[in-house]
Design a protein around this motif. Structure first.
Motif, PDB file in Angstrom:
ATOM      1  N   PHE A   1       0.198  27.684  -7.558  1.00  0.00           N
ATOM      2  CA  PHE A   1      -0.191  26.468  -6.847  1.00  0.00           C
ATOM      3  C   PHE A   1      -0.407  26.748  -5.361  1.00  0.00           C
ATOM      4  O   PHE A   1       0.316  27.543  -4.751  1.00  0.00           O
ATOM      5  CB  PHE A   1       0.886  25.394  -6.987  1.00  0.00           C
ATOM      6  N   GLY A   2      -1.381  26.061  -4.776  1.00  0.00           N
ATOM      7  CA  GLY A   2      -1.568  26.076  -3.336  1.00  0.00           C
ATOM      8  C   GLY A   2      -0.790  24.954  -2.675  1.00  0.00           C
ATOM      9  O   GLY A   2      -0.306  24.028  -3.340  1.00  0.00           O
ATOM     10  N   SER A   3      -0.675  25.025  -1.365  1.00  0.00           N
ATOM     11  CA  SER A   3       0.155  24.062  -0.645  1.00  0.00           C
ATOM     12  C   SER A   3      -0.362  22.631  -0.793  1.00  0.00           C
ATOM     13  O   SER A   3       0.430  21.696  -0.942  1.00  0.00           O
ATOM     14  CB  SER A   3       0.226  24.437   0.838  1.00  0.00           C
ATOM     15  N   PHE A   4      -1.698  22.419  -0.764  1.00  0.00           N
ATOM     16  CA  PHE A   4      -2.197  21.048  -0.853  1.00  0.00           C
ATOM     17  C   PHE A   4      -1.963  20.465  -2.240  1.00  0.00           C
ATOM     18  O   PHE A   4      -1.741  19.257  -2.381  1.00  0.00           O
ATOM     19  CB  PHE A   4      -3.683  20.984  -0.486  1.00  0.00           C
ATOM     20  N   GLU A   5      -2.011  21.299  -3.258  1.00  0.00           N
ATOM     21  CA  GLU A   5      -1.681  20.823  -4.603  1.00  0.00           C
ATOM     22  C   GLU A   5      -0.238  20.332  -4.663  1.00  0.00           C
ATOM     23  O   GLU A   5       0.050  19.276  -5.252  1.00  0.00           O
ATOM     24  CB  GLU A   5      -1.912  21.935  -5.623  1.00  0.00           C
ATOM     25  N   ILE A   6       0.647  21.065  -4.032  1.00  0.00           N
ATOM     26  CA  ILE A   6       2.057  20.654  -3.996  1.00  0.00           C
ATOM     27  C   ILE A   6       2.220  19.360  -3.204  1.00  0.00           C
ATOM     28  O   ILE A   6       2.945  18.440  -3.612  1.00  0.00           O
ATOM     29  CB  ILE A   6       2.934  21.772  -3.401  1.00  0.00           C
ATOM     30  N   MET A   7       1.526  19.244  -2.068  1.00  0.00           N
ATOM     31  CA  MET A   7       1.601  18.004  -1.286  1.00  0.00           C
ATOM     32  C   MET A   7       1.096  16.816  -2.101  1.00  0.00           C
ATOM     33  O   MET A   7       1.667  15.722  -2.035  1.00  0.00           O
ATOM     34  CB  MET A   7       0.769  18.139  -0.007  1.00  0.00           C
ATOM     35  N   THR A   8       0.030  17.023  -2.855  1.00  0.00           N
ATOM     36  CA  THR A   8      -0.515  15.943  -3.681  1.00  0.00           C
ATOM     37  C   THR A   8       0.504  15.505  -4.725  1.00  0.00           C
ATOM     38  O   THR A   8       0.709  14.299  -4.948  1.00  0.00           O
ATOM     39  CB  THR A   8      -1.819  16.398  -4.360  1.00  0.00           C
ATOM     40  N   LEU A   9       1.168  16.465  -5.360  1.00  0.00           N
ATOM     41  CA  LEU A   9       2.200  16.134  -6.342  1.00  0.00           C
ATOM     42  C   LEU A   9       3.368  15.395  -5.687  1.00  0.00           C
ATOM     43  O   LEU A   9       3.928  14.456  -6.269  1.00  0.00           O
ATOM     44  CB  LEU A   9       2.694  17.406  -7.031  1.00  0.00           C
ATOM     45  N   LEU A  10       3.733  15.790  -4.473  1.00  0.00           N
ATOM     46  CA  LEU A  10       4.798  15.081  -3.757  1.00  0.00           C
ATOM     47  C   LEU A  10       4.400  13.626  -3.516  1.00  0.00           C
ATOM     48  O   LEU A  10       5.225  12.708  -3.663  1.00  0.00           O
ATOM     49  CB  LEU A  10       5.091  15.768  -2.423  1.00  0.00           C
ATOM     50  N   SER A  11       3.131  13.403  -3.136  1.00  0.00           N
ATOM     51  CA  SER A  11       2.684  12.021  -2.898  1.00  0.00           C
ATOM     52  C   SER A  11       2.789  11.202  -4.177  1.00  0.00           C
ATOM     53  O   SER A  11       3.187  10.031  -4.142  1.00  0.00           O
ATOM     54  CB  SER A  11       1.255  12.013  -2.351  1.00  0.00           C
ATOM     55  N   VAL A  12       2.442  11.798  -5.300  1.00  0.00           N
ATOM     56  CA  VAL A  12       2.520  11.081  -6.574  1.00  0.00           C
ATOM     57  C   VAL A  12       3.955  10.658  -6.864  1.00  0.00           C
ATOM     58  O   VAL A  12       4.217   9.522  -7.285  1.00  0.00           O
ATOM     59  CB  VAL A  12       1.974  11.968  -7.719  1.00  0.00           C
ATOM     60  N   LEU A  13       4.903  11.547  -6.620  1.00  0.00           N
ATOM     61  CA  LEU A  13       6.306  11.223  -6.872  1.00  0.00           C
ATOM     62  C   LEU A  13       6.813  10.142  -5.919  1.00  0.00           C
ATOM     63  O   LEU A  13       7.588   9.261  -6.317  1.00  0.00           O
ATOM     64  CB  LEU A  13       7.157  12.488  -6.758  1.00  0.00           C
ATOM     65  N   VAL A  14       6.378  10.179  -4.667  1.00  0.00           N
ATOM     66  CA  VAL A  14       6.762   9.146  -3.707  1.00  0.00           C
ATOM     67  C   VAL A  14       6.209   7.789  -4.156  1.00  0.00           C
ATOM     68  O   VAL A  14       6.918   6.772  -4.162  1.00  0.00           O
ATOM     69  CB  VAL A  14       6.256   9.505  -2.294  1.00  0.00           C
ATOM     70  N   PHE A  15       4.936   7.754  -4.537  1.00  0.00           N
ATOM     71  CA  PHE A  15       4.302   6.491  -4.910  1.00  0.00           C
ATOM     72  C   PHE A  15       4.802   5.978  -6.259  1.00  0.00           C
ATOM     73  O   PHE A  15       4.905   4.767  -6.465  1.00  0.00           O
ATOM     74  CB  PHE A  15       2.782   6.651  -4.953  1.00  0.00           C
ATOM     75  N   GLU A  16       5.097   6.895  -7.160  1.00  0.00           N
ATOM     76  CA  GLU A  16       5.537   6.490  -8.493  1.00  0.00           C
ATOM     77  C   GLU A  16       6.835   5.712  -8.429  1.00  0.00           C
ATOM     78  O   GLU A  16       7.075   4.803  -9.230  1.00  0.00           O
ATOM     79  CB  GLU A  16       5.692   7.739  -9.365  1.00  0.00           C
TER      80      GLU A  16
ATOM     81  N   THR B   1       0.820  -1.212   0.000  1.00  0.00           N
ATOM     82  CA  THR B   1       0.000   0.000   0.000  1.00  0.00           C
ATOM     83  C   THR B   1       0.853   1.261   0.000  1.00  0.00           C
ATOM     84  O   THR B   1       1.968   1.295   0.503  1.00  0.00           O
ATOM     85  CB  THR B   1      -0.910   0.049   1.242  1.00  0.00           C
ATOM     86  N   GLY B   2       0.267   2.298  -0.558  1.00  0.00           N
ATOM     87  CA  GLY B   2       0.735   3.662  -0.380  1.00  0.00           C
ATOM     88  C   GLY B   2      -0.445   4.471   0.116  1.00  0.00           C
ATOM     89  O   GLY B   2      -1.563   4.314  -0.389  1.00  0.00           O
ATOM     90  N   THR B   3      -0.231   5.327   1.118  1.00  0.00           N
ATOM     91  CA  THR B   3      -1.330   6.073   1.733  1.00  0.00           C
ATOM     92  C   THR B   3      -0.973   7.545   1.808  1.00  0.00           C
ATOM     93  O   THR B   3       0.132   7.905   2.225  1.00  0.00           O
ATOM     94  CB  THR B   3      -1.633   5.540   3.146  1.00  0.00           C
ATOM     95  N   PHE B   4      -1.904   8.391   1.380  1.00  0.00           N
ATOM     96  CA  PHE B   4      -1.740   9.845   1.439  1.00  0.00           C
ATOM     97  C   PHE B   4      -2.801  10.388   2.380  1.00  0.00           C
ATOM     98  O   PHE B   4      -3.998  10.188   2.166  1.00  0.00           O
ATOM     99  CB  PHE B   4      -1.886  10.440   0.046  1.00  0.00           C
ATOM    100  N   LEU B   5      -2.374  11.059   3.450  1.00  0.00           N
ATOM    101  CA  LEU B   5      -3.260  11.521   4.512  1.00  0.00           C
ATOM    102  C   LEU B   5      -3.148  13.026   4.701  1.00  0.00           C
ATOM    103  O   LEU B   5      -2.144  13.640   4.356  1.00  0.00           O
ATOM    104  CB  LEU B   5      -2.888  10.854   5.841  1.00  0.00           C
TER     105      LEU B   5
END
Length: 437
Positions: free
Chosen positions: A112-127, A68-72
């Motif tokens: 970009f807002g901060s949550f958009e950046i966090m979402t992109l970071l999660s994508v890079l971690v999971f990718e 699993t990968g989880t983004f919270l």
């Protein structure tokens, strides 16, 4: 030296320049496309209970042997808690690498807002890791939330309350519709216990997008005895085929029992063609009995006896107070700290239905003034006994000096961040070091 990613996030505006789905996608379209086709994705949306539901699903899948990968959101104590792989938060180095990769892209991030950046970071971690399943907790809503870009085919809607109405709509039905729209066509969404006024609308609106829906409204019978002594309580769930007639829950609050059942129901569909499906029921039973989380109906002190829960909306606070009164024969003394940006007046008013003694403290993070909270309580119940404290640390010191051995029971609630702060004070931690967002 690793990049201080959270420090950089704090420099960004909370919200971006208008709806951000297009810019968030166009920052790295190939990665979005690749991740959405190689990982199964479960969205978790709702007003309350998203994080605990996501982590319960993570634990269930981990036990079943599924990576699993989880983004919270938000985090409790450390920013890296938001990004998890196989049940463990990622390292600061891994987040720093993702930050560097993000800012090597030919993209102007000024809008970009901060949550958009966090979402992109999660994508890079999971990718980088490509786990079997991604469990994605929405930020706000669903329709325009950046996490919608994960393009999942399964979702859980945990609860609905009137929050973020300026973004999501002024009625509970509008908010239901916004959250359902996290899914595209042919997805499956599970929800339940939204109230008779929303049950039909939930199924109807889900079907408008050719989405499958499942709505639970089973009767729950929670054992009144044993939680204070054992830390668990038995729950009988009427109408769930295949499960034991009575389940033990380490978090026996009604909201958590309901959300765990939603997660179980989703996995019954999600794992339909999987070998793990045969072990789902036994895994669910064992997870219910052992799964706990900080400030989710957590006993944080035995003497004095204190249950702590991070409920932060009026409906959630009412449900926590009802669960407490159901499981404990005695009326609690309420420990209350509420953020000024929450509906602190209504939260304070509701709690006068369940208690007449209050200890109110000024939360370090956005805390509403204790005397103003006390005025609401006294207006609702002129006979209420209310004591105010300048801080959570001062309140805990007073409790140790005056209530040890008293046999009294206490319920600390009213906000996630204030509950975490009070828990930190009780454990002897430094509340000033907590940095919430």
């Amino acid at each position: 030296m690793p990049v201080d990613v959270f420090g950089e996030i704090l420099k960004l505006p909370k919200y971006g320049d208008g709806i951000g789905l297009r810019r968030t996608y166009e920052a790295m379209p190939e990665v979005w496309q690749s991740l959405s086709t190689t990982c199964e994705i479960i969205h978790v949306v709702g007003t309350n209970g998203k994080g605990s539901t996501a982590l319960f699903l993570e634990k269930m899948l981990e036990t079943l042997g599924v990576s699993t990968g989880t983004f919270l959101s938000p985090h409790y104590f450390e920013f890296s808690e938001r990004f998890r792989l196989n049940g463990t938060q990622v390292s600061a180095n891994a987040l720093g690498d993702a930050w560097q990769s993000l800012h090597s892209l030919p993209t102007d991030f000024s809008s970009f807002g901060s949550f958009e950046i966090m979402t992109l970071l999660s994508v890079l971690v999971f990718e980088r890791e490509r786990p079997d399943v991604l469990i994605i907790e929405a930020g706000i809503g669903g329709r325009y939330d950046p996490t919608r870009l994960f393009a999942g085919r399964h979702a859980v809607l945990t609860s609905i309350d009137l929050e973020h109405t300026q973004l999501l709509g002024n009625t509970r039905a509008e908010i239901v519709a916004d959250k359902i729209d996290v899914l595209g066509p042919d997805g499956t969404i599970v929800s339940g216990w939204l109230g008779d006024d929303l049950a039909g609308f939930f199924s109807f609106y889900a079907g408008l997008g050719a989405r499958q829906s499942c709505y639970l409204d089973h009767e729950l019978i929670i054992d009144r005895h044993g939680f204070k002594e054992s830390g668990k309580a038995g729950v009988v769930v009427e109408g769930i085929d295949g499960l034991a007639s009575k389940l033990d829950f380490a978090v026996p609050a009604s909201y958590f029992v309901k959300n765990s059942l939603l997660g179980y129901q989703l996995l019954k569909t999600f794992l339909l063609q999987s070998d793990a499906r045969a072990r789902l029921d036994e895994t669910f039973v064992s997870t219910c009995a052992e799964f706990t989380l900080p400030v989710r109906f957590e006993v944080i002190s035995r003497d004095p006896y204190i249950v702590c829960d991070g409920a932060h909306t009026p409906d959630a606070v009412r449900e926590v107070a009802r669960s407490y009164r159901h499981l404990h024969s005695e009326q609690p003394t309420m420990i209350l700290g509420v953020s000024a940006d929450k509906n602190w007046r209504e939260i304070s008013r509701i709690l006068t239905e369940f208690a007449s003694d209050f200890l109110v403290f000024a939360a370090h993070h956005k805390g509403q003034a204790p005397e103003e909270i006390a005025n609401v309580i006294r207006t609702e119940n002129p006979a209420a006994c209310v004591q105010c404290f300048d801080s959570s640390v001062q309140l805990w010191r007073w409790l140790r000096e005056n209530e040890k051995g008293s046999g009294k029971s206490f319920l600390a609630t009213g906000g996630l961040f204030s509950a975490l702060e009070f828990r930190t004070a009780v454990s002897g931690g430094d509340v000033s070091s907590l940095t919430f967002y």
